[in-house]
Design a protein around this motif. Structure first.
Motif, mmCIF file in Angstrom:
data_model
loop_
_atom_site.group_PDB
_atom_site.id
_atom_site.type_symbol
_atom_site.label_atom_id
_atom_site.label_comp_id
_atom_site.label_asym_id
_atom_site.label_seq_id
_atom_site.Cartn_x
_atom_site.Cartn_y
_atom_site.Cartn_z
ATOM 1 N N UNK A 372 -7.920 11.375 -8.758
ATOM 2 C CA UNK A 372 -6.943 11.421 -7.673
ATOM 3 C C UNK A 372 -6.413 10.049 -7.327
ATOM 4 N N UNK A 373 -7.310 9.064 -7.296
ATOM 5 C CA UNK A 373 -6.888 7.692 -7.019
ATOM 6 C C UNK A 373 -5.958 7.185 -8.120
ATOM 7 N N UNK A 374 -6.283 7.492 -9.373
ATOM 8 C CA UNK A 374 -5.427 7.062 -10.478
ATOM 9 C C UNK A 374 -4.006 7.593 -10.316
ATOM 10 N N UNK A 375 -3.899 8.842 -9.884
ATOM 11 C CA UNK A 375 -2.579 9.450 -9.726
ATOM 12 C C UNK A 375 -1.897 8.927 -8.462
ATOM 13 N N UNK A 376 -2.603 8.946 -7.326
ATOM 14 C CA UNK A 376 -1.999 8.542 -6.048
ATOM 15 C C UNK A 376 -1.567 7.082 -6.055
ATOM 16 N N UNK A 377 -2.330 6.230 -6.733
ATOM 17 C CA UNK A 377 -1.999 4.805 -6.756
ATOM 18 C C UNK A 377 -0.728 4.514 -7.547
ATOM 19 N N UNK A 378 -0.235 5.501 -8.303
ATOM 20 C CA UNK A 378 1.010 5.328 -9.055
ATOM 21 C C UNK A 378 2.239 5.563 -8.177
ATOM 22 N N UNK A 379 2.010 5.982 -6.932
ATOM 23 C CA UNK A 379 3.149 6.234 -6.052
ATOM 24 C C UNK A 379 3.953 4.955 -5.859
ATOM 25 N N UNK A 380 5.246 5.038 -6.132
ATOM 26 C CA UNK A 380 6.119 3.855 -6.068
ATOM 27 C C UNK A 380 7.417 4.161 -5.323
ATOM 28 N N UNK A 381 7.321 5.131 -4.400
ATOM 29 C CA UNK A 381 8.518 5.553 -3.700
ATOM 30 C C UNK A 381 9.186 6.749 -4.330
ATOM 31 N N UNK A 382 8.591 7.256 -5.423
ATOM 32 C CA UNK A 382 9.116 8.431 -6.127
ATOM 33 C C UNK A 382 7.968 9.408 -6.373
ATOM 34 N N UNK A 383 8.276 10.710 -6.374
ATOM 35 C CA UNK A 383 7.242 11.713 -6.639
ATOM 36 C C UNK A 383 7.034 11.947 -8.126
ATOM 37 N N UNK A 384 7.916 11.433 -8.958
ATOM 38 C CA UNK A 384 7.840 11.710 -10.389
ATOM 39 C C UNK A 384 6.521 11.236 -11.011
ATOM 40 N N UNK A 385 6.059 9.989 -10.751
ATOM 41 C CA UNK A 385 4.782 9.587 -11.351
ATOM 42 C C UNK A 385 3.613 10.464 -10.936
ATOM 43 N N UNK A 386 3.631 10.958 -9.708
ATOM 44 C CA UNK A 386 2.556 11.815 -9.238
ATOM 45 C C UNK A 386 2.607 13.171 -9.938
ATOM 46 N N UNK A 387 3.799 13.742 -10.056
ATOM 47 C CA UNK A 387 3.930 15.026 -10.739
ATOM 48 C C UNK A 387 3.543 14.912 -12.211
ATOM 49 N N UNK A 388 3.897 13.807 -12.834
ATOM 50 C CA UNK A 388 3.476 13.581 -14.224
ATOM 51 C C UNK A 388 1.956 13.543 -14.317
ATOM 52 N N UNK A 389 1.325 12.937 -13.309
ATOM 53 C CA UNK A 389 -0.135 12.910 -13.278
ATOM 54 C C UNK A 389 -0.719 14.308 -13.182
#
Length: 420
Positions: A372-389
């Motif tokens: 979860x941390x690996x995915x959440x820490x990718x948040x950069x103002x866009x939901x795309x990195x999280x959805x990819x996770x």
């Protein structure tokens, strides 16, 4: 309803429930809800906490969640064998007392580092509560009956994520953010009274193995060498990473991406409501269809929905009217996966249910929180990195299930007549 006992749920010979079914479901849900309360109540306060302690990094506020989850994970490996040897009730009352103390202690934290330490300790207390909650259910039933009851528990339990952020935001209208932690202490006191008065010991003395390192090692060896148990524990540890990443990043997503900070609690409640409906649906269909058929089908649905949402955000832009329905359906899948994976993992364990519950809890907290941390820490103002996770976590979970089931999905190995 009040006269319904475990024989109504499972024809197998097992002890009767120690109280009416509705109360038993409510009590187990409330025990598990102490954990959800400790995570969700302060979500609306994360921005204020960051400002209060002068945090510089944009995602540092997520540590309030992950410090708690880190404490919650590994100690379950200790509480499991202890509860198998000395019984359930004494352990759970001690853990709730410590949970209560740390809830009030968070209010007095003078630095962010101190707050994180106390949250870590509170997670340790909550880990014992979670182990006992699942162990008590397994003491009384197993198989599809356990899956059904756990689905009912999760249906009630999901009321807390629906209401907790609103509760926290309501408290902040009249009191400082510190009282979002004070609520936890109050909840702990109420839970101690209920268990003291109504819950008897569910593990008979004659069924308790002696507490020693050798016995604990043997019990964990049995857990880790039982293919189905280990496989579904690992699969749960991966897929639950998506759930933790959502909890940690949800306030930022709705505030920074969709500009919905003032109505965040309503959007969060909608997701929790979808989960609750799915859990109730599972309780109605799992005994008829089977744990594997339901959970395997829905796991594929999770992957597809997350993938479609990712492509939609890239193609059409980050529009809430597209994102939210797909996101709610994606997370509803947990309601048809979690209880079934848990029951599949616990079913072979019998008298070492505490140890099995501890190992399963470790995977679905410590391991899941890492993903979860690996995915959440990718948040950069866009939901795309999280959805990819989420897509990646779903695929990883599917591979583990395929390995566990030797390449066979949608099977009926949980049927009584199935032979390995």
């Amino acid at each position: 309803m009040q006269s319904e006992t475990v024989e109504t749920i499972a024809p197998a010979v097992r002890p009767a429930l120690p109280m009416p079914l509705w109360e038993f479901v409510g009590m187990i849900a409330a025990m598990m809800a102490l954990n959800a309360l400790a995570i969700d109540t302060m979500l609306p306060a994360l921005h204020d906490i960051a400002q209060s302690y002068g945090l510089q990094e944009a995602n540092d506020q997520q540590l309030v969640i992950f410090a708690y989850v880190l404490g919650f994970g590994a100690p379950q490996l200790v509480f499991g064998p202890i509860s198998d040897s000395v019984g359930r009730k004494k352990i759970v009352l001690g853990c709730i007392a410590f949970y209560t103390i740390t809830g009030f202690a968070c209010m007095a934290a003078t630095s962010f580092s101190m707050l994180l330490v106390i949250r870590f300790l509170q997670g340790i207390a909550a880990s014992g509560i979670r182990v006992i909650a699942v162990s008590v259910v397994r003491d009384l039933m197993g198989g599809r009956a356990m899956a059904r009851l756990m689905s009912l528990v999760m249906t009630v339990f999901m009321v807390v994520p629906i209401l907790a952020p609103s509760l926290g935001q309501g408290v902040m209208l009249f009191a400082p953010w510190q009282w979002t932690f004070g609520i936890l202490g109050i909840a702990g006191l109420l839970m101690m009274g209920w268990i003291t008065l109504r819950l008897p010991e569910t593990l008979p003395a004659e069924n308790r193995p002696p507490l020693n390192i050798g016995g604990s090692f043997k019990a964990y060896k049995q857990v880790l060498t039982t293919r189905v148990t280990l496989g579904y524990m690992c699969a749960s540890g991966v897929i639950f990473g998506a759930l933790f990443s959502y909890v940690a990043s949800s306030e930022q997503v709705f505030r920074d991406v969709f500009n919905k900070s003032e109505t965040f609690v309503l959007w969060f409640a909608g997701i929790a409501g979808a989960l609750s409906i799915a859990n109730f649906m599972n309780s109605r269909i799992v005994e008829r269809i089977g744990m594997r058929r339901v959970s395997h089908t829905v796991l594929l649905g999770f992957i597809v929905l997350a993938g479609v949402n990712t492509l939609a955000m890239i193609q059409f832009g980050e529009r809430l009217i597209i994102f939210y329905p797909l996101f709610a359906l994606t997370f509803a899948c947990f309601g048809l996966i979690g209880a079934n994976f848990s029951a599949l993992a616990m079913e072979p364990l019998g008298k070492i249910a505490g140890t099995g519950s501890a190992a399963y809890g470790f995977m679905t907290t410590t391991v899941a929180s890492f993903f979860g941390w690996l995915v959440a820490s990718r948040f950069n103002g866009s939901v795309v990195p999280i959805l990819e996770g989420y897509v990646g976590l779903g695929l990883g979970c599917l591979l583990i299930v395929l390995f566990t089931e030797k390449g066979r999905l949608f099977g009926s190995r949980d049927d009584p007549e199935y032979e390995d």
